[in-house]
Design an enzyme around this catalytic site. Sequence first.
Site, PDB file in Angstrom:
ATOM      1  N   ARG A 223      45.420  -0.749 -55.135  1.00  0.00           N
ATOM      2  CA  ARG A 223      45.575  -0.152 -56.460  1.00  0.00           C
ATOM      3  C   ARG A 223      46.127   1.260 -56.292  1.00  0.00           C
ATOM      4  O   ARG A 223      45.841   1.922 -55.282  1.00  0.00           O
ATOM      5  CB  ARG A 223      44.224  -0.084 -57.178  1.00  0.00           C
ATOM      6  N   HIS A 271      54.920  -2.752 -58.693  1.00  0.00           N
ATOM      7  CA  HIS A 271      53.700  -3.560 -58.867  1.00  0.00           C
ATOM      8  C   HIS A 271      54.044  -5.039 -59.062  1.00  0.00           C
ATOM      9  O   HIS A 271      53.658  -5.651 -60.067  1.00  0.00           O
ATOM     10  CB  HIS A 271      52.865  -3.044 -60.051  1.00  0.00           C
TER      11      HIS A 271
END
Lengths: 308, 308
Positions: A223, A271
């Site tokens: 993350r 991402h």
Amino acid sequence: MSFLYKADPVRGMEWARLFAAKAPDVPFHIWPDIGQADRVRYLAAWVPPPDVTGQFPNLEIFFSTGAGIDQFDLAALPPELPVVRMAEPGIVAGMVEYATMAVLAFHRDLPAYIRQQREGRWAAHRVYPASKRRVGVLGLGVLGCAVLGQLRTLGFQLSGWSRTRRQVDGVTCYAGQEELPAMLTNTDILVCLLPLTPETRGILNSTLFQHLPRGASLVHVGRGAHLDHPALLDALETGWLSGAVVDVTDPEPLPPDHPFWAHPKILLTPHIASMTQPETAVEQVLANIRRHEAGEPLIGLVDRSRGY
Amino acid sequence: MSFLYKADPVRGMEWARLFAAKAPDVPFHIWPDIGQADRVRYLAAWVPPPDVTGQFPNLEIFFSTGAGIDQFDLAALPPELPVVRMAEPGIVAGMVEYATMAVLAFHRDLPAYIRQQREGRWAAHRVYPASKRRVGVLGLGVLGCAVLGQLRTLGFQLSGWSRTRRQVDGVTCYAGQEELPAMLTNTDILVCLLPLTPETRGILNSTLFQHLPRGASLVHVGRGAHLDHPALLDALETGWLSGAVVDVTDPEPLPPDHPFWAHPKILLTPHIASMTQPETAVEQVLANIRRHEAGEPLIGLVDRSRGY
């Protein structure tokens, strides 16, 4: 009884089509069309709406559409509401593909060859066998173990690290803060696949980088908030780290003037390492609904005390 | 009796060290120090010297230090001299790594993301499961089959093509010129691992590209002379092909003004997909010497009628 979906509407249409085929008895709604609020028993969302149980008094399960649940405030959901993470085979396969590609790219000097092509330079670097390349994975959940399993078929020297001790075939496993430096010392290519928790926030910092051997590289697919951006820039600047593949950032998207964009030693992707695949995601959700109705344990149920 | 090595002298030093450890009874010489010419029984070279049997009258085996033998004129060697190709595990593993990396890069749109990073653009492309991506391999020798074996663990839809019919687990196999179009029609990512022979010279040309579906991509890890450079440039220009990873060219190195260097859709590497690893190469050579002395068939013996 109905199912409410609140995430990307294009993929929502695919979910709707799959529900119609596989579970025609379950009325399916795509946010903001919520149907009759008191009939909503299941909610799938990237981020739940505020006051979710006030708005949907008969909600029985909240499904995250992502593998992680750090994108929303877990504490804002009533403690008795089961929260299920997405751990469907599509998201696992995507992560295995991306991480394998990134590890092979560092192993085979692809970033250096891309730079050489721009410079018009034809020069071969020595190839080392995978058995001499040490790959370490932070996080031994479903994703970390699947990535290690694939890397094992390529013959890499493997290690893994997790909060509590795990055993993984063919992988030297380390556990807890006190064993992290030993794992890092023996890692040429570090892959971050940790969940984001208060303990792991900012874990990819200069202290961690200093434990890696000089010239190591980083594959960051955890993350965004795991990574201390200035620390990475500094480690690349001094040559301590030789390169980084970064798929997650904080914030996302990165602002246009962020130094990662133009950095010659950072390969940045938006991402996309892995995305939930509607087909397999709907299968996992329907299997969990059947388990819930039969009183069986849910797959991917979040442990609130651990935060993942 | 002695062994003569005539190739890169740096790697030759490693061969010498390995011979000293594993076969101390075999005197080992590195070109141009040939020792006593009439004692040379084994010669390992990338390109053999001219008049090899005139110069070394007692030569019993010629070992190519490369997986291919197209870099020299086979017909110039006496027909009774056994010629052995390098098929050691190191060269196979290197090719598996590189081809897997390149296939994953196209599968996961890495070239597009590299371009987007340069443009400062954050945009995700849809991820398709490997089961919907069709990878075709030209050449079903040791290297082609090893690459297919690795790609199979990632779940790709696989096909292969060879001169004579082969059977490979999990791979739809095509054979001969007449079945080549059918294979190409069903290929999104084409990997060339053919030997270079008169039949395969220039095989990667506009006719072949036209059989591929629009948007297909090419991983070229065969030999430079397989590829028609203008045809590739044209196919990329019109958008028929979406990208190419090119590791081998003709000539090598490419001249500084060659259009491949700066082409935004070509990823060029300097013939590094795989290199013979001294450790495993010496093991293969010594095993073949033992087989030769015992009158057993040699591993990697070239069939002169096929030319590989």
